[in-house]
Design a protein around this motif. Structure first.
Motif, mmCIF file in Angstrom:
data_model
loop_
_atom_site.group_PDB
_atom_site.id
_atom_site.type_symbol
_atom_site.label_atom_id
_atom_site.label_comp_id
_atom_site.label_asym_id
_atom_site.label_seq_id
_atom_site.Cartn_x
_atom_site.Cartn_y
_atom_site.Cartn_z
ATOM 1 N N GLY A 32 -36.162 33.937 -16.140
ATOM 2 C CA GLY A 32 -36.028 35.332 -15.385
ATOM 3 C C GLY A 32 -37.322 35.816 -15.030
ATOM 4 O O GLY A 32 -38.137 35.301 -14.403
ATOM 5 N N THR A 33 -37.209 37.297 -15.453
ATOM 6 C CA THR A 33 -38.545 38.003 -15.345
ATOM 7 C C THR A 33 -39.607 37.729 -16.355
ATOM 8 O O THR A 33 -40.631 38.515 -16.361
ATOM 9 C CB THR A 33 -38.210 39.436 -15.248
ATOM 10 O OG1 THR A 33 -37.662 39.632 -16.437
ATOM 11 C CG2 THR A 33 -37.226 39.777 -14.070
ATOM 12 N N GLY A 34 -39.450 36.669 -17.015
ATOM 13 C CA GLY A 34 -40.479 36.236 -17.888
ATOM 14 C C GLY A 34 -40.984 36.949 -19.298
ATOM 15 O O GLY A 34 -42.021 37.031 -19.854
ATOM 16 N N PRO A 65 -31.213 41.780 -13.937
ATOM 17 C CA PRO A 65 -29.922 41.917 -14.789
ATOM 18 C C PRO A 65 -29.793 41.189 -16.223
ATOM 19 O O PRO A 65 -30.786 39.768 -16.029
ATOM 20 C CB PRO A 65 -28.872 41.070 -13.929
ATOM 21 C CG PRO A 65 -29.503 41.313 -12.551
ATOM 22 C CD PRO A 65 -31.020 41.295 -12.754
ATOM 23 N N ALA A 66 -29.501 41.261 -16.971
ATOM 24 C CA ALA A 66 -29.366 40.564 -18.306
ATOM 25 C C ALA A 66 -30.976 40.166 -18.799
ATOM 26 O O ALA A 66 -31.036 39.288 -19.393
ATOM 27 C CB ALA A 66 -28.520 39.281 -18.017
ATOM 28 N N MET A 67 -31.599 41.325 -18.833
ATOM 29 C CA MET A 67 -33.013 40.993 -19.218
ATOM 30 C C MET A 67 -33.077 40.876 -20.812
ATOM 31 O O MET A 67 -32.191 41.735 -21.531
ATOM 32 C CB MET A 67 -33.959 42.202 -19.105
ATOM 33 C CG MET A 67 -34.659 42.037 -17.819
ATOM 34 S SD MET A 67 -35.429 43.640 -17.449
ATOM 35 C CE MET A 67 -37.230 43.040 -17.298
HETATM 36 C C1 LIG Z 1 -30.106 35.910 -18.325
HETATM 37 S S1 LIG Z 1 -31.315 35.683 -17.023
HETATM 38 C C2 LIG Z 1 -32.920 35.352 -17.915
HETATM 39 C C3 LIG Z 1 -33.680 36.622 -18.319
HETATM 40 C C4 LIG Z 1 -34.791 36.524 -18.966
HETATM 41 N N1 LIG Z 1 -34.650 36.353 -20.476
HETATM 42 C C5 LIG Z 1 -35.562 38.043 -18.864
HETATM 43 O O1 LIG Z 1 -35.711 38.857 -19.747
HETATM 44 O O2 LIG Z 1 -35.846 38.344 -17.619
HETATM 45 C C6 LIG Z 1 -30.931 34.012 -16.918
HETATM 46 C C7 LIG Z 1 -31.616 33.400 -15.489
HETATM 47 O O3 LIG Z 1 -31.565 32.100 -15.574
HETATM 48 C C8 LIG Z 1 -31.597 31.596 -14.186
HETATM 49 N N2 LIG Z 1 -31.035 30.191 -13.899
HETATM 50 C C9 LIG Z 1 -29.777 30.150 -13.933
HETATM 51 N N3 LIG Z 1 -29.397 28.983 -13.506
HETATM 52 C C10 LIG Z 1 -30.769 28.196 -13.542
HETATM 53 C C11 LIG Z 1 -31.052 26.852 -13.239
HETATM 54 N N4 LIG Z 1 -30.120 25.753 -13.185
HETATM 55 N N5 LIG Z 1 -32.267 26.659 -13.340
HETATM 56 C C12 LIG Z 1 -33.235 27.657 -13.519
HETATM 57 N N6 LIG Z 1 -32.865 28.997 -13.713
HETATM 58 C C13 LIG Z 1 -31.485 29.283 -13.755
HETATM 59 C C14 LIG Z 1 -31.132 32.996 -13.228
HETATM 60 O O4 LIG Z 1 -31.594 32.866 -12.065
HETATM 61 C C15 LIG Z 1 -31.710 34.106 -14.241
HETATM 62 O O5 LIG Z 1 -32.730 34.482 -13.945
#
Ligand SMILES: C[S@@+](CC[C@H](N)C(=O)[O-])C[C@H]1O[C@@H](n2cnc3c(N)ncnc32)[C@H](O)[C@@H]1O
Length: 236
Positions: free
Chosen positions: A60-62, A32-34
């Motif tokens: 997220g997925t890096g 979600p939200a990549m």
């Molecule tokens: C929008 S997603 C990031 C997606 C990433 N940019 C991608 O392309 O895959 C936000 C991420 O923040 C993580 N997250 C939320 N709160 C967090 C926290 N307190 N510490 C570490 N990760 C957190 C979530 O698990 C999620 O994977």
């Protein structure tokens, strides 16, 4: 009354509508939200040109980690979600393609011998609540066979590669409506007609991700060579 309209400024340099967002290991697993890689790439070019390290605390997925690595920048990421961490690790782990190919061949042989009854394994089904609500019996068996194979992979790098592909296969072969991230079961009519080709599914994902990994490894090698040449030129 005089209306003053503020001029609109449209910056199309952030428009990646037609870009390929699934190049390299970005093709591994949805989440979600990549973020699309082009955004990470542009931000690194703008603000991290000579950076040696990138840290993404919500990786997220890096996506950002992959983009940084492709530019020869060391990248570190953290995330609350273990699934995201697994995908991010798989997307940034490098190893020789020949090693992966040995396992891919072994996997094909394993599936072949199961299909033709040459091999019989004692399937251990996972015992989680509502498993029969989400999976048909035949799907459950095939997924358990695949998991048996993955559990026996000794090389942790290859295991992660397979686990990420397995995760997508589990989701796609389940009775979940695949168009949504939230879990909803298919209608009765859809369930009746749903007979997923589990082995076909996993094989096409393995092939897709292998291409992604190959391109990623090749691009990293090119960047390494360029950095090496630049260093030599600097020392002269
Ligand atoms: C929008 S997603 C990031 C997606 C990433 N940019 C991608 O392309 O895959 C936000 C991420 O923040 C993580 N997250 C939320 N709160 C967090 C926290 N307190 N510490 C570490 N990760 C957190 C979530 O698990 C999620 O994977």
């Amino acid at each position: 009354m005089v209306m003053i309209s503020t001029p609109k400024y449209i910056d199309t340099t952030w428009d990646f509508r037609y870009a390929n967002t699934k190049e390299y290991t970005h093709c591994f697993h949805n989440y979600p939200a990549m973020m699309i890689p082009q955004i990470a790439n542009k931000l690194i070019n703008l603000y991290g040109k000579n950076a040696k390290t990138l840290f993404d605390p919500y990786c997220g997925t890096g996506t950002s980690l992959v983009e940084a690595n492709l530019k020869g920048i060391n990248a570190y990421g953290t995330d609350l979600n273990p699934m995201a961490r697994l995908i991010a690790e798989a997307k940034t782990t490098t190893f020789e393609l020949q090693i992966l190919d040995l396992y891919l061949k072994e996997f094909n042989d394993f599936i072949f011998s199961l299909n033709f009854g040459i091999e019989k394994i004692n399937i251990v089904f996972p015992n989680f609540k509502n498993i029969d609500f989400w999976f048909k019996k035949e799907t459950k068996e095939k997924l358990a066979n695949i998991k048996y194979f993955i559990n026996n992979i000794k090389d942790e790098r290859v295991k992660k590669f397979f686990l990420v592909v397995f995760s997508e296969t589990v989701r796609e072969s389940s009775l979940t409506r695949n168009s949504e991230f939230k879990l909803y079961r298919m209608s009765e009519k859809q369930r009746e007609n749903f007979n997923p080709d589990v082995y076909g599914m996993i094989n096409s994902k393995l092939a897709r991700n292998r291409i992604g990994l190959k391109d990623y490894l090749e691009q990293k090698k090119i960047v390494q060579k360029q950095t090496f040449v630049a260093l030599i030129l600097l020392k002269r």
